[in-house]
Scaffold this active site. Structure first.
Site, PDB file in Angstrom:
ATOM      1  N   ARG A  62       8.858 -12.626  -1.355  1.00 20.26           N
ATOM      2  CA  ARG A  62      10.066 -12.148  -0.672  1.00 20.26           C
ATOM      3  C   ARG A  62      10.237 -12.792   0.704  1.00 20.26           C
ATOM      4  O   ARG A  62      11.131 -12.439   1.450  1.00 20.26           O
ATOM      5  CB  ARG A  62      10.034 -10.625  -0.529  1.00 20.26           C
ATOM      6  CG  ARG A  62       9.925  -9.946  -1.893  1.00 20.26           C
ATOM      7  CD  ARG A  62      10.601  -8.610  -1.989  1.00 20.26           C
ATOM      8  NE  ARG A  62      10.584  -8.176  -3.383  1.00 20.26           N
ATOM      9  CZ  ARG A  62       9.590  -7.519  -3.960  1.00 20.26           C
ATOM     10  NH1 ARG A  62       8.536  -7.192  -3.287  1.00 20.26           N
ATOM     11  NH2 ARG A  62       9.666  -7.175  -5.237  1.00 20.26           N
ATOM     12  N   LYS A 114      -8.477 -10.005  -8.650  1.00 16.99           N
ATOM     13  CA  LYS A 114      -9.492  -9.320  -9.470  1.00 16.99           C
ATOM     14  C   LYS A 114      -8.781  -8.562 -10.590  1.00 16.99           C
ATOM     15  O   LYS A 114      -8.421  -7.397 -10.410  1.00 16.99           O
ATOM     16  CB  LYS A 114     -10.307  -8.361  -8.602  1.00 16.99           C
ATOM     17  CG  LYS A 114     -11.146  -9.066  -7.525  1.00 16.99           C
ATOM     18  CD  LYS A 114     -11.875  -8.078  -6.618  1.00 16.99           C
ATOM     19  CE  LYS A 114     -12.740  -8.815  -5.609  1.00 16.99           C
ATOM     20  NZ  LYS A 114     -13.375  -7.905  -4.641  1.00 16.99           N
ATOM     21  N   SER A 161     -10.353  -5.075   2.301  1.00 11.48           N
ATOM     22  CA  SER A 161      -9.569  -5.853   3.273  1.00 11.48           C
ATOM     23  C   SER A 161      -9.368  -5.112   4.599  1.00 11.48           C
ATOM     24  O   SER A 161      -9.319  -5.745   5.656  1.00 11.48           O
ATOM     25  CB  SER A 161      -8.221  -6.248   2.674  1.00 11.48           C
ATOM     26  OG  SER A 161      -7.478  -5.101   2.363  1.00 11.48           O
ATOM     27  N   LYS A 215     -15.735  -4.069 -11.995  1.00  8.64           N
ATOM     28  CA  LYS A 215     -16.168  -2.933 -11.159  1.00  8.64           C
ATOM     29  C   LYS A 215     -14.988  -2.040 -10.770  1.00  8.64           C
ATOM     30  O   LYS A 215     -15.188  -0.888 -10.387  1.00  8.64           O
ATOM     31  CB  LYS A 215     -16.960  -3.400  -9.933  1.00  8.64           C
ATOM     32  CG  LYS A 215     -16.223  -4.313  -8.975  1.00  8.64           C
ATOM     33  CD  LYS A 215     -15.295  -3.618  -8.008  1.00  8.64           C
ATOM     34  CE  LYS A 215     -14.366  -4.620  -7.366  1.00  8.64           C
ATOM     35  NZ  LYS A 215     -13.289  -4.057  -6.574  1.00  8.64           N
ATOM     36  N   ASP A 237     -20.151  -5.696  -4.922  1.00  2.00           N
ATOM     37  CA  ASP A 237     -18.779  -5.182  -4.946  1.00  2.00           C
ATOM     38  C   ASP A 237     -18.714  -3.816  -5.635  1.00  2.00           C
ATOM     39  O   ASP A 237     -17.909  -2.952  -5.278  1.00  2.00           O
ATOM     40  CB  ASP A 237     -17.872  -6.201  -5.648  1.00  2.00           C
ATOM     41  CG  ASP A 237     -16.420  -6.074  -5.213  1.00  2.00           C
ATOM     42  OD1 ASP A 237     -16.113  -5.214  -4.366  1.00  2.00           O
ATOM     43  OD2 ASP A 237     -15.579  -6.844  -5.732  1.00  2.00           O
ATOM     44  N   SER A 265     -11.181   2.001  -1.042  1.00  2.00           N
ATOM     45  CA  SER A 265     -10.867   1.363  -2.328  1.00  2.00           C
ATOM     46  C   SER A 265      -9.722   2.104  -3.019  1.00  2.00           C
ATOM     47  O   SER A 265      -9.786   3.323  -3.221  1.00  2.00           O
ATOM     48  CB  SER A 265     -12.099   1.370  -3.231  1.00  2.00           C
ATOM     49  OG  SER A 265     -11.704   1.272  -4.591  1.00  2.00           O
ATOM     50  N   ASN A 315      -8.876   1.744  -6.114  1.00  2.00           N
ATOM     51  CA  ASN A 315      -9.310   2.174  -7.445  1.00  2.00           C
ATOM     52  C   ASN A 315     -10.099   3.483  -7.364  1.00  2.00           C
ATOM     53  O   ASN A 315      -9.905   4.389  -8.175  1.00  2.00           O
ATOM     54  CB  ASN A 315     -10.128   1.058  -8.101  1.00  2.00           C
ATOM     55  CG  ASN A 315      -9.236  -0.114  -8.450  1.00  2.00           C
ATOM     56  OD1 ASN A 315      -8.401  -0.018  -9.342  1.00  2.00           O
ATOM     57  ND2 ASN A 315      -9.370  -1.215  -7.731  1.00  2.00           N
ATOM     58  N   GLU A 353      -5.875  -2.574  -9.362  1.00  2.00           N
ATOM     59  CA  GLU A 353      -5.990  -3.414 -10.568  1.00  2.00           C
ATOM     60  C   GLU A 353      -6.742  -2.728 -11.706  1.00  2.00           C
ATOM     61  O   GLU A 353      -6.559  -3.062 -12.878  1.00  2.00           O
ATOM     62  CB  GLU A 353      -6.716  -4.728 -10.242  1.00  2.00           C
ATOM     63  CG  GLU A 353      -5.996  -5.660  -9.293  1.00  2.00           C
ATOM     64  CD  GLU A 353      -4.927  -6.505  -9.987  1.00  2.00           C
ATOM     65  OE1 GLU A 353      -4.488  -6.162 -11.101  1.00  2.00           O
ATOM     66  OE2 GLU A 353      -4.530  -7.513  -9.369  1.00  2.00           O
TER      67      GLU A 353
HETATM   68  N1  LIG Z   1      -7.169  -5.500  -0.758  1.00  2.00           N
HETATM   69  C1  LIG Z   1      -8.444  -5.776  -0.971  1.00  2.00           C
HETATM   70  O1  LIG Z   1      -9.329  -5.182  -0.336  1.00  2.00           O
HETATM   71  C2  LIG Z   1      -8.835  -6.823  -1.948  1.00  2.00           C
HETATM   72  C3  LIG Z   1      -7.998  -7.186  -2.973  1.00  2.00           C
HETATM   73  N2  LIG Z   1      -8.412  -8.109  -3.893  1.00  2.00           N
HETATM   74  C4  LIG Z   1      -7.556  -8.496  -5.007  1.00  2.00           C
HETATM   75  O2  LIG Z   1      -6.482  -9.273  -4.511  1.00  2.00           O
HETATM   76  C5  LIG Z   1      -5.306  -9.059  -5.317  1.00  2.00           C
HETATM   77  C6  LIG Z   1      -4.154  -8.638  -4.414  1.00  2.00           C
HETATM   78  O3  LIG Z   1      -4.543  -7.417  -3.813  1.00  2.00           O
HETATM   79  P1  LIG Z   1      -3.826  -6.839  -2.513  1.00  2.00           P
HETATM   80  O4  LIG Z   1      -3.402  -7.932  -1.594  1.00  2.00           O
HETATM   81  O5  LIG Z   1      -4.730  -5.817  -1.975  1.00  2.00           O
HETATM   82  O6  LIG Z   1      -2.555  -6.150  -3.159  1.00  2.00           O
HETATM   83  P2  LIG Z   1      -1.136  -5.871  -2.503  1.00  2.00           P
HETATM   84  O7  LIG Z   1      -0.479  -4.895  -3.399  1.00  2.00           O
HETATM   85  O8  LIG Z   1      -1.302  -5.527  -1.065  1.00  2.00           O
HETATM   86  O9  LIG Z   1      -0.400  -7.284  -2.596  1.00  2.00           O
HETATM   87  C7  LIG Z   1      -0.104  -7.874  -3.838  1.00  2.00           C
HETATM   88  C8  LIG Z   1       0.533  -9.210  -3.586  1.00  2.00           C
HETATM   89  O10 LIG Z   1       0.865  -9.801  -4.854  1.00  2.00           O
HETATM   90  C9  LIG Z   1       2.212 -10.241  -4.789  1.00  2.00           C
HETATM   91  N3  LIG Z   1       2.849 -10.237  -6.102  1.00  2.00           N
HETATM   92  C10 LIG Z   1       2.882  -9.225  -6.996  1.00  2.00           C
HETATM   93  N4  LIG Z   1       3.614  -9.592  -8.073  1.00  2.00           N
HETATM   94  C11 LIG Z   1       4.043 -10.863  -7.850  1.00  2.00           C
HETATM   95  C12 LIG Z   1       4.841 -11.782  -8.566  1.00  2.00           C
HETATM   96  N5  LIG Z   1       5.351 -11.459  -9.754  1.00  2.00           N
HETATM   97  N6  LIG Z   1       5.055 -13.002  -8.027  1.00  2.00           N
HETATM   98  C13 LIG Z   1       4.527 -13.323  -6.826  1.00  2.00           C
HETATM   99  N7  LIG Z   1       3.792 -12.492  -6.088  1.00  2.00           N
HETATM  100  C14 LIG Z   1       3.541 -11.277  -6.594  1.00  2.00           C
HETATM  101  C15 LIG Z   1       2.896  -9.247  -3.850  1.00  2.00           C
HETATM  102  O11 LIG Z   1       4.104  -9.745  -3.348  1.00  2.00           O
HETATM  103  C16 LIG Z   1       1.824  -9.111  -2.773  1.00  2.00           C
HETATM  104  O12 LIG Z   1       1.881 -10.181  -1.873  1.00  2.00           O
HETATM  105  C17 LIG Z   1      -5.702  -7.999  -6.360  1.00  2.00           C
HETATM  106  O13 LIG Z   1      -6.046  -8.650  -7.548  1.00  2.00           O
HETATM  107  C18 LIG Z   1      -6.921  -7.325  -5.729  1.00  2.00           C
HETATM  108  O14 LIG Z   1      -7.795  -6.784  -6.707  1.00  2.00           O
HETATM  109  C19 LIG Z   1      -9.615  -8.728  -3.794  1.00  2.00           C
HETATM  110  C20 LIG Z   1     -10.465  -8.422  -2.763  1.00  2.00           C
HETATM  111  C21 LIG Z   1     -10.139  -7.449  -1.769  1.00  2.00           C
HETATM  112  O1  LIG Z   2     -11.955  -5.480  -4.439  1.00  2.00           O
HETATM  113  C1  LIG Z   2     -11.969  -4.794  -3.459  1.00  2.00           C
HETATM  114  C2  LIG Z   2     -13.114  -4.752  -2.537  1.00  2.00           C
HETATM  115  O2  LIG Z   2     -14.036  -5.753  -2.800  1.00  2.00           O
HETATM  116  C3  LIG Z   2     -10.809  -3.913  -3.161  1.00  2.00           C
HETATM  117  O3  LIG Z   2     -10.952  -2.749  -3.876  1.00  2.00           O
HETATM  118  P1  LIG Z   2      -9.638  -1.929  -4.302  1.00  2.00           P
HETATM  119  O4  LIG Z   2      -8.757  -2.900  -5.019  1.00  2.00           O
HETATM  120  O5  LIG Z   2     -10.170  -0.827  -5.147  1.00  2.00           O
HETATM  121  O6  LIG Z   2      -9.016  -1.442  -3.033  1.00  2.00           O
END
Ligand SMILES: NC(=O)C1=CN([C@@H]2O[C@H](COP(=O)(O)OP(=O)(O)OC[C@H]3O[C@@H](n4cnc5c(N)ncnc54)[C@H](O)[C@@H]3O)[C@@H](O)[C@H]2O)C=CC1
Ligand SMILES: O=C(CO)COP(=O)(O)O
Length: 316
Positions: free
Chosen positions: A43, A90, A122, A173, A226, A236, A238, A263
Site C-alpha cells: 500500500r 514463517k 519483533s 512452532k 524459537d 507472540s 500465536n 501464521e
Molecule cells: N512479527 C514477528 O515477531 C515475526 C514475524 N515473522 C514472520 O514474518 C511474516 C510477517 O509477519 P509480521 O510482519 O509480523 O506480520 P504483519 O501482519 O505485521 O505484516 C504482514 C505484512 O505482509 C504484507 N502482505 C500481506 N499480504 C500481502 C500481499 N498479498 N501482497 C503483499 N504484501 C502482503 C502486509 O502488507 C504486511 O506488510 C510472518 O510470516 C511471520 O510469521 C518472523 C519472525 C518474527
Molecule cells: O516468530 C516469531 C518469533 O520468533 C513471532 O511469533 P508470532 O508470529 O507468534 O508473534
C-alpha cells in the site's frame, strides 16, 4: 573472506518487502548498520520495480498468504542478476503445501535463497533488546552475506546450511505456541507447559525431517530456540490465539484483537493435511487443529492429550 556488496560498494542495498512488524524491524536493523534500505509495502508509494532495482539483498517479510502473489509479480520484473533473495516468512502455502523458500527457489532458480529465522519477537527487537537468529542457505556465501549485513552488537546472526530445517522450525512452532497459549490460558501451570513444549519438539522433528530438514537443526535457534520464545511470551500472536481460545473467545474475535498475522492458524490446517497424507503422528498439533476448527473445547483438547495410550518417551 572479504564480502563485496555489488560492484565496488562497501555497504549493501537492501530491499525489504513487507512493511509489517517484522519487515519494519529488519529494515531498522539494516539501516542501523549503515546499509541503504528500501522498504516496500503493497500500500506504499514505492513501486515494486523501483524497490528491487540495484538491490544486493531482497528480503521478504510478507505474510504467507501474500508470498505467491508477490513472487508472481516479481517474475515479471528484471531482478538484479546477483541479488540474494531472503525469506523471513514463517508459514506454509495452503494451495501447494510448500514452504516460502521453496516458492522463491522454484520461481528464481538462478538466485541464491537464504532463510532468516530464529527466536525473534519483533517488539523486543524494535526496542533494541539483544537477540540471535539464523541465516541458512545451501549457498554459504549468500548466508554469510546476510550474516554480515544484519549482524550487530544487539542482533547476532549465525549461518547454517539447512534452509528447510531452519524454516520449518520457525513455521511449525507457531502451532505449538497456540497450544502453549491454551495451556497458560487455562492456568494449567509450569509443569504442564514444559511437558507440552518438550513433547512437541519430537513432533516437529518427525514432520520436519520428513519434509527435508536435518534433525540437528531443530535443536538450534530456529527450532528449540524459537519454540521456547513463542511458547512462553504473550508478545507472540500465536500464543495469544491459544490464550484467547482458552478464555472462551472466538477465533474471529481474537484475530480482530491481534490485528496482525498469526501464521499458526493457517499452518495448522496445512500441517494436518501433510501429516495425514504421510501418516505421521502429530498429536499436539492435531488437538490444535480440532480446536481451531471448532470441533472440541480447550479442556477437551487437554483431556485428549492426557488420555492418550501410555507409551515409552521415545515413542510417537
Ligand atoms: N512479527 C514477528 O515477531 C515475526 C514475524 N515473522 C514472520 O514474518 C511474516 C510477517 O509477519 P509480521 O510482519 O509480523 O506480520 P504483519 O501482519 O505485521 O505484516 C504482514 C505484512 O505482509 C504484507 N502482505 C500481506 N499480504 C500481502 C500481499 N498479498 N501482497 C503483499 N504484501 C502482503 C502486509 O502488507 C504486511 O506488510 C510472518 O510470516 C511471520 O510469521 C518472523 C519472525 C518474527
Ligand atoms: O516468530 C516469531 C518469533 O520468533 C513471532 O511469533 P508470532 O508470529 O507468534 O508473534
Amino acid at each position: 573472506m572479504a564480502i563485496v556488496f555489488g560492484r565496488s560498494k562497501t555497504s549493501a542495498t537492501v530491499t525489504i518487502l513487507g512493511g509489517g512488524a517484522w519487515g519494519s524491524a529488519l529494515a531498522a536493523l539494516a539501516a542501523d548498520r549503515g546499509h541503504g534500505v528500501k522498504l516496500w509495502s503493497r500500500r506504499g508509494e514505492l513501486s515494486l520495480e523501483a524497490a528491487v532495482r540495484d538491490a544486493d539483498i531482497i528480503l521478504s517479510a510478507i505474510s504467507m498468504k501474500g508470498v505467491p502473489e508477490t513472487v508472481e509479480r516479481l517474475q515479471t520484473i528484471d531482478l538484479p542478476p546477483s541479488a540474494v533473495l531472503v525469506s523471513a516468512t514463517k508459514g506454509l502455502d495452503s494451495a501447494t503445501r510448500r514452504t516460502p523458500s521453496q516458492i522463491w527457489q522454484a520461481a528464481f532458480p538462478n538466485h541464491p535463497i537464504v532463510v532468516l529465522s530464529g527466536p525473534n519477537l519483533s517488539a523486543e527487537i524494535q526496542q533494541g533488546l539483544p537477540a540471535a537468529t539464523v541465516a541458512a542457505s545451501t549457498d554459504i556465501a549468500a548466508a554469510r552475506l546476510v550474516q554480515t549485513v544484519f549482524s550487530s552488537d544487539r542482533f547476532r546472526v549465525y549461518t547454517n546450511t539447512d534452509p528447510i530445517g531452519t524454516e520449518l522450525g520457525g513455521t511449525l512452532k507457531n502451532v505449538i505456541a497456540i497450544a502453549a497459549g491454551v495451556c497458560d490460558g487455562l492456568q494449567l501451570g509450569t509443569n504442564a507447559r514444559s511437558g507440552l513444549i518438550t513433547r512437541a519438539l519430537p513432533e516437529i522433528m518427525r514432520i520436519g525431517t520428513q519434509l527435508g530438514g536435518q534433525k540437528e537443526t531443530f535443536f538450534g535457534l530456529s527450532g528449540l530456540g524459537d519454540l521456547l520464545a513463542t511458547c512462553t511470551s504473550p508478545l507472540s500472536r500465536n500464543y495469544r490465539v491459544g490464550y484467547g481460545l482458552a478464555q472462551g473467545k472466538s477465533l474471529e474475535q481474537i484475530l480482530e484483537e491481534v490485528q496482525s498475522t498469526a501464521e499458526g492458524v493457517n499452518t495448522t490446517n496445512v500441517l494436518i493435511d501433510l501429516a495425514d497424507r504421510q501418516g505421521i503422528p502429530v498429536p499436539v498439533s492435531y488437538q490444535v487443529y480440532l480446536l481451531l476448527n471448532g470441533k472440541i473445547s480447550p479442556r477437551q483438547a487437554v483431556e485428549a492429550l492426557m488420555e492418550r495410550d501410555l507409551k515409552p518417551e521415545d515413542g510417537g
